[in-house]
Write a protein that holds these residues in place. Structure first.
Motif, PDB file in Angstrom:
ATOM      1  N   ALA A 188       0.750  -1.244  -0.099  1.00 23.97           N
ATOM      2  CA  ALA A 188       0.142  -0.153   0.031  1.00 23.97           C
ATOM      3  C   ALA A 188       0.730   1.015  -0.337  1.00 23.97           C
ATOM      4  CB  ALA A 188      -0.926  -0.136   0.779  1.00 23.97           C
ATOM      5  N   GLN A 189       0.197   2.271  -1.165  1.00 26.64           N
ATOM      6  CA  GLN A 189       1.452   3.665  -0.738  1.00 26.64           C
ATOM      7  C   GLN A 189       0.644   4.412  -0.742  1.00 26.64           C
ATOM      8  OE1 GLN A 189       2.407   5.246  -4.649  1.00 26.64           O
ATOM      9  NE2 GLN A 189       4.595   5.716  -3.326  1.00 26.64           N
ATOM     10  N   LEU A 190       0.676   5.671   0.634  1.00 27.15           N
ATOM     11  CA  LEU A 190      -0.621   6.752   0.934  1.00 27.15           C
ATOM     12  C   LEU A 190       0.126   7.817   0.781  1.00 27.15           C
ATOM     13  CD1 LEU A 190      -1.977   5.283   3.979  1.00 27.15           C
ATOM     14  CD2 LEU A 190      -2.485   4.288   1.745  1.00 27.15           C
ATOM     15  N   LEU A 191       0.007   8.567  -0.470  1.00 25.70           N
ATOM     16  CA  LEU A 191       0.448   9.784  -0.964  1.00 25.70           C
ATOM     17  C   LEU A 191      -0.390  10.999  -0.145  1.00 25.70           C
ATOM     18  CD1 LEU A 191       1.841   9.095  -4.843  1.00 25.70           C
ATOM     19  CD2 LEU A 191       3.428   9.759  -2.330  1.00 25.70           C
ATOM     20  N   GLY A 192       0.077  11.445   0.110  1.00 26.33           N
ATOM     21  CA  GLY A 192      -0.338  13.130   0.270  1.00 26.33           C
ATOM     22  C   GLY A 192      -0.085  14.960   0.682  1.00 26.33           C
ATOM     23  N   ALA A 193      -0.478  15.795   0.182  1.00 25.57           N
ATOM     24  CA  ALA A 193      -0.251  17.245   0.988  1.00 25.57           C
ATOM     25  C   ALA A 193      -1.208  18.102   1.167  1.00 25.57           C
ATOM     26  CB  ALA A 193       0.831  16.899  -1.493  1.00 25.57           C
ATOM     27  N   GLY A 194      -0.333  18.574   1.804  1.00 27.79           N
ATOM     28  CA  GLY A 194      -1.141  20.096   2.192  1.00 27.79           C
ATOM     29  C   GLY A 194      -0.702  21.082   2.205  1.00 27.79           C
ATOM     30  N   ALA A 195      -0.790  22.106   2.584  1.00 24.36           N
ATOM     31  CA  ALA A 195       0.535  23.870   2.095  1.00 24.36           C
ATOM     32  C   ALA A 195       1.505  23.138   2.442  1.00 24.36           C
ATOM     33  CB  ALA A 195      -0.672  24.673   3.389  1.00 24.36           C
ATOM     34  N   ARG A 196       1.985  23.089   3.601  1.00 24.77           N
ATOM     35  CA  ARG A 196       2.986  22.965   3.944  1.00 24.77           C
ATOM     36  C   ARG A 196       3.836  21.631   4.280  1.00 24.77           C
ATOM     37  NH1 ARG A 196       5.718  27.365   5.048  1.00 24.77           N
ATOM     38  NH2 ARG A 196       4.385  29.661   5.169  1.00 24.77           N
ATOM     39  N   VAL A 197       2.740  20.316   4.433  1.00 23.71           N
ATOM     40  CA  VAL A 197       3.085  19.295   4.804  1.00 23.71           C
ATOM     41  C   VAL A 197       2.933  18.452   3.041  1.00 23.71           C
ATOM     42  CG1 VAL A 197       3.450  17.373   6.326  1.00 23.71           C
ATOM     43  CG2 VAL A 197       3.622  19.695   6.993  1.00 23.71           C
ATOM     44  N   ASP A 198       4.011  17.278   2.730  1.00 22.73           N
ATOM     45  CA  ASP A 198       3.662  16.197   1.986  1.00 22.73           C
ATOM     46  C   ASP A 198       4.009  15.184   2.465  1.00 22.73           C
ATOM     47  OD1 ASP A 198       6.645  14.880   0.757  1.00 22.73           O
ATOM     48  OD2 ASP A 198       6.537  18.094   0.606  1.00 22.73           O
ATOM     49  N   TYR A 199       3.073  13.934   2.894  1.00 18.40           N
ATOM     50  CA  TYR A 199       3.763  12.368   2.962  1.00 18.40           C
ATOM     51  C   TYR A 199       3.374  11.855   2.177  1.00 18.40           C
ATOM     52  CZ  TYR A 199      -0.840  11.529   3.124  1.00 18.40           C
ATOM     53  OH  TYR A 199      -2.377  11.338   3.179  1.00 18.40           O
ATOM     54  N   ASN A 200       4.596  10.143   1.922  1.00 21.03           N
ATOM     55  CA  ASN A 200       4.459   8.970   1.663  1.00 21.03           C
ATOM     56  C   ASN A 200       5.057   8.539   2.226  1.00 21.03           C
ATOM     57  OD1 ASN A 200       5.027   7.012  -0.179  1.00 21.03           O
ATOM     58  ND2 ASN A 200       6.603   7.766  -1.726  1.00 21.03           N
ATOM     59  N   LEU A 201       3.858   7.403   2.451  1.00 19.67           N
ATOM     60  CA  LEU A 201       3.568   6.376   3.480  1.00 19.67           C
ATOM     61  C   LEU A 201       3.844   4.705   2.726  1.00 19.67           C
ATOM     62  CD1 LEU A 201       3.834   4.745   6.080  1.00 19.67           C
ATOM     63  CD2 LEU A 201       1.569   5.007   6.116  1.00 19.67           C
ATOM     64  N   ALA A 202       4.846   3.666   2.772  1.00 23.17           N
ATOM     65  CA  ALA A 202       4.720   2.571   2.292  1.00 23.17           C
ATOM     66  C   ALA A 202       4.787   1.375   2.688  1.00 23.17           C
ATOM     67  CB  ALA A 202       5.713   2.293   0.878  1.00 23.17           C
ATOM     68  N   LEU A 203       4.664   0.460   2.330  1.00 24.14           N
ATOM     69  CA  LEU A 203       4.385  -0.943   3.351  1.00 24.14           C
ATOM     70  C   LEU A 203       4.344  -2.196   2.444  1.00 24.14           C
ATOM     71  CD1 LEU A 203       1.120   0.250   6.526  1.00 24.14           C
ATOM     72  CD2 LEU A 203       3.735   0.954   5.900  1.00 24.14           C
ATOM     73  N   SER A 204       4.905  -2.640   2.899  1.00 23.95           N
ATOM     74  CA  SER A 204       4.625  -3.752   1.850  1.00 23.95           C
ATOM     75  C   SER A 204       4.954  -5.340   3.077  1.00 23.95           C
ATOM     76  CB  SER A 204       5.389  -4.075   0.914  1.00 23.95           C
ATOM     77  OG  SER A 204       6.855  -3.846   1.275  1.00 23.95           O
ATOM     78  N   ARG A 205       4.645  -6.704   1.527  1.00 24.89           N
ATOM     79  CA  ARG A 205       5.025  -7.693   2.214  1.00 24.89           C
ATOM     80  C   ARG A 205       5.143  -8.973   1.681  1.00 24.89           C
ATOM     81  NH1 ARG A 205       2.751 -11.239   7.274  1.00 24.89           N
ATOM     82  NH2 ARG A 205       3.681  -9.730   8.576  1.00 24.89           N
ATOM     83  N   TYR A 206       5.770  -9.217   1.503  1.00 20.76           N
ATOM     84  CA  TYR A 206       6.750 -10.089   0.108  1.00 20.76           C
ATOM     85  C   TYR A 206       6.594 -11.567   0.774  1.00 20.76           C
ATOM     86  CZ  TYR A 206       9.183 -12.788  -3.596  1.00 20.76           C
ATOM     87  OH  TYR A 206       8.926 -13.964  -4.757  1.00 20.76           O
ATOM     88  N   ASP A 207       6.194 -13.047   1.137  1.00 24.20           N
ATOM     89  CA  ASP A 207       6.091 -14.369   1.207  1.00 24.20           C
ATOM     90  C   ASP A 207       6.170 -14.904  -0.005  1.00 24.20           C
ATOM     91  OD1 ASP A 207       5.257 -16.244   2.457  1.00 24.20           O
ATOM     92  OD2 ASP A 207       5.171 -14.814   4.292  1.00 24.20           O
ATOM     93  N   THR A 208       7.028 -15.934   0.334  1.00 23.23           N
ATOM     94  CA  THR A 208       7.246 -17.058  -0.842  1.00 23.23           C
ATOM     95  C   THR A 208       7.549 -18.209   0.045  1.00 23.23           C
ATOM     96  OG1 THR A 208       8.299 -17.941  -2.918  1.00 23.23           O
ATOM     97  CG2 THR A 208       9.671 -16.809  -1.429  1.00 23.23           C
TER      98      THR A 208
END
Length: 708
Positions: A188-208
């Motif tokens: 999952a990737q969560l992107l966002g931006a406001g007037a002064r702050v922007d963010y990028n949160l990425a979470l992942s799982r790989y299983d084999t």
């Protein structure tokens, strides 16, 4: 079966939820290429097209059709770069650039790695790719050739990943895929931006469950990038990431006969000792940029982290009867931190000029312990302590570079870097039969680099560059002495390389691009494997070596819907002087000669990559081919991994709704099910040089992009 699953996944059932994209593709005008600035060159105002260096930028957008489990998925097609998926998360990706880094049995050596501008290589030169977040990534940059030396120790090439910046409207993404060998991934990737702050949160799982026996693994990654606007010409960036590999099984290498008999098997000792690896890493960093007027910029970066590794090796108990043995379980605790400060100045006008001056300090504190891998009759468990030492490495570097267009058609890029690297070890495991092996050593080097670019036409650049780089031994290479004695191998010396490159870059009006380069690197005091026994490698300096060759990359749109990419590498990597090596598990005194002109193992002479892609309004498809030449697996050249060619096929379909887009995709790797050695373990002492590549495999996935 795969075609049936794909037909069901892309059936009108999904179309009932989302409106399909128009089936007729609109007319597409010939694209206009935007200037690409490769930030790893430290040139803020100079496009990559103008720099006298071989660079590549790989976008990590939303149309990747891989599982997202290995960086090698996206590094295919970069000339001069070899990224091998070992099908073994216990050993990480094998990565080499123009032959540098090929000797590594695990991790990455000889190359500099960065994640969002923060070093992913330790001060001693050892690096890892495991915390590169593909889920949150925007692009990967690659530098090859002389200008890599401006990044300091172990810079035979540079690989840097950048996370995407936050965007207004909160465009979020969820992705899941499943495929052969009980493999699945979710991100999952969560992107966002406001007037002064922007963010990028990425979470992942790989299983084999693993293509090979005893190769099951799981990897969890989390990456957060925050950007804060502090006012005119001032910006703060914060990056926090974590990687957790709770237990990755290691199937070990196979002999040539074992690979022919059953490439999916694991050797008996892998099961007997339950060979495995656990990795946990937490890291944080901050970068602050302050513009002073229109021309001056100050940049400050600080970071710190901790990486813990536990690995069980298949070393028999009888071999650990030697009082100098370090046991069969490795326990490493690495703490590291550093800072970088630089000032940049840019002048526009008719003769633009850009200057950067800076320095960095990095330190690594390592607690290395070794334990027996047995308790009584129980094998593969942590036993008695056999090694305990505190190691440290520090580097202090100063650097400067300048780019100047001194005439209408001519520009110059020049730089220099001064590096001081200090190693120290304090031995805390001292017995009557195992003496105190504490010690220290210091290395220093000055790396000058210069390149000249000529523009005979608007769409063509010709350049010539030269430089000198160096590579110290890493702590892992110092850890075991070639003579079998205890303590670190402080007698190793840095390898020093003189690099030369002649290249050309062309940009066509219709979007076509062509880049080509001739290169040569002459290395003194080349570091090579002296012996490799029981998963432990010892190293020595073996004199001079040469890496020279040719590489080219071509990309072009073929009409409105088709694109073609080609990449080719020809590399001649040889030892230039004869030297002696050990043959046999018990050898400690080199007695077998490797002749001058012998090929450096782990390096193919030729690589070829091709990708033909079609994009319609709703559907897309791609056909990939890759070929790799023969690879020597030992210094003597008595064995080799045969060359091979593989074909891959992928397809995807998109549906657009009012609030987002659903994309479903499928991929078949190794379409013709060709048997091949995916990677090799250079100079493996038991003759188990080969790590088989995967057979035919399938993957189905879905990605949902929406705006909150």
């Amino acid at each position: 079966m795969l075609s049936l699953c794909l037909a069901c996944a892309l059936s009108p059932v999904g179309a009932a939820v989302l409106d399909p994209v128009d089936r007729q593709a609109p007319a597409v005008e010939a694209p206009t290429l935007q200037p690409v600035v490769v930030e790893a060159t430290r040139l803020r105002g100079v496009p990559a097209f103008e720099t006298p260096a071989s660079t590549a930028t790989i976008p990590l957008g939303g149309e990747n059709n891989g599982a997202g489990g290995d960086v090698s998925e996206v590094l295919r097609g970069v000339p001069g770069l070899l990224a091998r998926d070992r099908r073994n998360l216990a050993q990480d990706t094998q990565l080499s650039i123009r032959g540098f880094g090929a000797r590594s049995t695990f991790g990455v050596r000889g190359l500099r790695l960065y994640a969002d501008g923060i070093p992913a290589s330790m001060p001693d030169g050892q690096g890892q790719l495991s915390h590169f977040s593909l889920a949150g990534g925007d692009r990967i940059e690659v530098i090859r050739g002389p200008f890599s030396a401006l990044h300091g120790n172990s810079s035979g090439g540079v690989v840097q990943i950048w996370s995407a910046e936050g965007a207004p409207g909160d465009p979020w993404r969820a992705r899941a895929a499943a495929g052969s060998d009980d493999t699945w991934s979710a991100a999952a990737q969560l992107l966002g931006a406001g007037a002064r702050v922007d963010y990028n949160l990425a979470l992942s799982r790989y299983d084999t469950g693993g293509w090979r026996d005893h190769s099951a693994a799981r990897r969890d990654t989390a990456n957060l990038r925050l950007g804060v606007d502090l006012g005119p010409h001032r910006r703060l960036q914060l990056v926090v990431n974590r990687v957790d590999v709770p237990e990755a099984r290691d199937p070990l290498g196979l002999t040539a006969q074992q690979m022919r008999d059953d490439p999916r098997q694991a050797v008996a000792n892998a099961h007997l000792f339950d060979t495995r690896k656990t990795v946990r890493q937490d890291q944080a960093g901050a970068t602050y940029e302050h513009g002073l007027g229109e021309a001056h910029t100050l940049r400050l970066m600080a970071y710190g982290g901790r990486r813990e590794v536990m690995q069980v090796l298949p070393i028999p108990a009888v071999a650990q009867a030697n009082p100098l043995s370090a046991g069969g379980v490795i326990d490493l605790d690495n703490r590291y931190d550093g800072l970088d400060a630089r000032w940049s100045w840019q002048r526009g006008a008719a003769r633009p000029l850009e200057i950067t001056v800076g320095g960095n300090l990095d330190q690594q504190r390592q607690h290395r312990r070794g334990f027996e891998n047995f308790v009584g009759e129980a094998l593969g468990v942590r036993g008695a302590l056999r090694r305990d030492e505190r190691n440290s490495v520090d580097n202090a570097d100063l650097y400067a570079q300048a780019w100047w267009r001194f005439a209408e058609r001519w520009s110059l890029l020049a730089g220099v870097r001064r590096s001081e690297v200090r190693f120290e070890s304090r031995d805390r495991y001292v017995t009557d039969a195992n003496p105190d092996d504490s010690g220290r050593v210091r290395f220093s080097h000055t790396a000058p680099v210069a390149g000249l670019t000529f523009a005979p036409r608007e769409d063509l650049r010709l350049y010539l560059s030269a430089g000198r780089g160096f590579e110290t031994p890493t702590f892992n290479e110092m850890s075991y002495r070639a003579d079998g004695g205890a303590g670190l191998a402080f007698g190793l010396r840095p390898a020093v390389s003189d690099n030369l490159e002649l290249g050309a870059k062309w940009r066509g009006r219709g979007g076509a691009t062509l880049e080509a380069a001739l290169f040569r690197a002459e290395t003194d005091d080349e570091l090579a494997v002296a012996r490799n026994v029981g998963g432990r490698s010892s190293f020595r300096n073996v004199g001079s070596a040469r890496r020279q060759g040719f590489e080219a990359a071509w990309a072009a749109p073929l009409g409105a819907a088709w694109d073609l990419r080609l990449a080719y590498t020809r590399l001649d990597a040889t030892f230039r002087e004869p030297y002696l090596i050990c043959q046999g598990a018990g050898c400690t005194v080199p007695d077998t000669e490797v002749g001058a002109g012998a090929r450096i193992p782990g390096v193919p002479e030729q690589q070829l990559f091709a990708r033909l892609q079609w994009r319609g309004a709703a559907w897309s498809a791609a056909f990939e081919g890759e070929a790799t030449g023969e690879v020597m697996v030992n210094d003597l050249g008595t064995e080799s991994a045969a060359g091979y060619g593989l074909l891959h096929l992928e397809a995807a379909r998109r549906w657009r709704g009012r609030h987002g887009e659903l994309r479903m995709f499928a991929r078949i790797d190794n379409l013709l099910d060709r048997a091949h050695a995916g990677s090799v373990i250079v100079n493996e002492g038991n003759g188990r040089f080969y790590e088989p590549g995967g057979g035919r495999g399938w993957l189905l996935g879905a990605q949902w992009d929406w705006t909150r």
